[in-house]
Motif scaffolding. Structure first.
Motif, PDB file in Angstrom:
ATOM      1  N   TYR A 119       1.001   5.320   0.243  1.00 41.91           N
ATOM      2  CA  TYR A 119       0.234   6.378   0.633  1.00 41.91           C
ATOM      3  C   TYR A 119       1.196   7.582   0.002  1.00 41.91           C
ATOM      4  N   HIS A 160      -1.180  -0.856  -4.229  1.00 44.86           N
ATOM      5  CA  HIS A 160      -2.274  -0.115  -4.233  1.00 44.86           C
ATOM      6  C   HIS A 160      -2.107   1.391  -3.677  1.00 44.86           C
ATOM      7  N   LEU A 209      -2.768   5.019  -2.569  1.00 43.36           N
ATOM      8  CA  LEU A 209      -3.802   5.918  -2.042  1.00 43.36           C
ATOM      9  C   LEU A 209      -3.192   7.353  -2.210  1.00 43.36           C
ATOM     10  N   ARG A 210      -4.021   8.649  -2.550  1.00 40.58           N
ATOM     11  CA  ARG A 210      -3.723   9.856  -2.535  1.00 40.58           C
ATOM     12  C   ARG A 210      -4.604  10.567  -1.928  1.00 40.58           C
ATOM     13  N   LEU A 211      -4.329  11.166  -0.590  1.00 39.53           N
ATOM     14  CA  LEU A 211      -5.093  11.701   0.214  1.00 39.53           C
ATOM     15  C   LEU A 211      -4.373  12.976   0.814  1.00 39.53           C
ATOM     16  N   ILE A 248       0.900  -1.271   0.037  1.00 35.32           N
ATOM     17  CA  ILE A 248       0.092  -0.045   0.135  1.00 35.32           C
ATOM     18  C   ILE A 248       0.899   1.097   0.036  1.00 35.32           C
TER      19      ILE A 248
END
Length: 267
Positions: A151, A206, A208-210, A149
């Protein structure tokens, strides 16, 4: 004395790297590149005393002056051209910019070897990110089921990050056969299984872009009734990347071809 050009000198890492090079024994800032700060003194542009180096608007302009090593902390869409141009001009290169994959690095390695020069590239130059990779590669020899994952902040232009991409490509080369159903056999929305990165069948990543994330990377391993998670989290400062980049600058002078990963230098 190693003469260094910093491409991306006013960026997040560049702003920390310029003062470190200016203060380091055996290194001298020979050039700097930043389109938004072109014409300014490289020291003054990052908040330190003037260093007597005028920022160039392009790498081609910076390469007109003598130098030994180009350090690239720019953009994913510019880094490959920068590396190839620097090598063609007889410079060694340290790549801190993400966005390049195995095929890109194969081309870079061939160009560097042909010139008798060295390139050091790392998805992340921090020591804890380097240890994440080291420990994950150790675990993959015993646990074949692994996914990653990745990020990062909402505005990051590339996915996955260089940290996750480098890790996935390295894991794909040594992990055993996964017990997970192949992504191509998944019904519903197959894209939610992530993307396979690295030598086929690859490792699922995977991204994630937050908001609120700088950079984190998590390697998850699974066996029946047990799991292992190895994770790196970056803070808001670029300081962790400076020491590794300085090490790479010094070590690239003795390298011919390509070395990927800071873990290949720290031993």
């Amino acid at each position: 004395m190693i003469r260094v050009v910093v491409a991306g000198s006013t960026g997040w890492v560049g702003k920390a790297l310029v003062p470190a090079i200016a203060a380091a024994d055996g290194l001298v800032l020979a050039g700097a590149v930043s389109r938004r700060a072109a014409g300014q003194d490289a020291g003054a542009a990052v908040g330190i005393a003037p260093v007597g180096v005028t920022i160039a608007s392009s790498l081609a302009e910076a390469l007109e002056a003598p130098s030994d090593v180009v350090v690239d902390y720019t953009k994913p869409d510019a880094v490959k051209a920068h590396v190839l141009a620097a090598v063609a001009a007889g410079r060694r290169v340290v790549v801190g910019t993400s966005g390049l994959g195995a095929a890109d690095y194969a081309e870079i390695e061939a160009a560097a070897a042909a010139q008798g020069l060295g390139v050091v590239a790392a998805g992340n130059f921090s020591i804890t990110a380097t240890l994440l990779k080291r420990f994950a590669l150790m675990a993959a020899r015993y646990v074949p089921d692994v996914e990653i994952i990745d990020y990062a902040g909402a505005r990051k232009p590339d996915a996955p990050s260089g940290t996750a991409r480098e890790l996935a490509e390295a894991l794909a080369g040594i992990r055993g056969t996964s017990t997970a159903r192949p992504a191509g056999e998944v019904t519903g929305v197959p894209g939610t299984r992530g993307a396979a990165v690295g030598e086929a069948p690859g490792v699922q990543v995977h991204a994630l872009r937050l908001p609120s994330y700088v950079l984190s990377c998590e390697a998850l391993f699974g066996l029946p009734d047990e799991r292992l998670t190895i994770r790196h989290d970056a803070g808001s400062s670029a300081a962790p990347y400076v020491a590794g980049t300085l090490l790479a600058i010094r070590r690239v002078m003795g390298i011919t071809g390509l070395v990927r990963g800071l873990d290949n230098l720290i031993d």
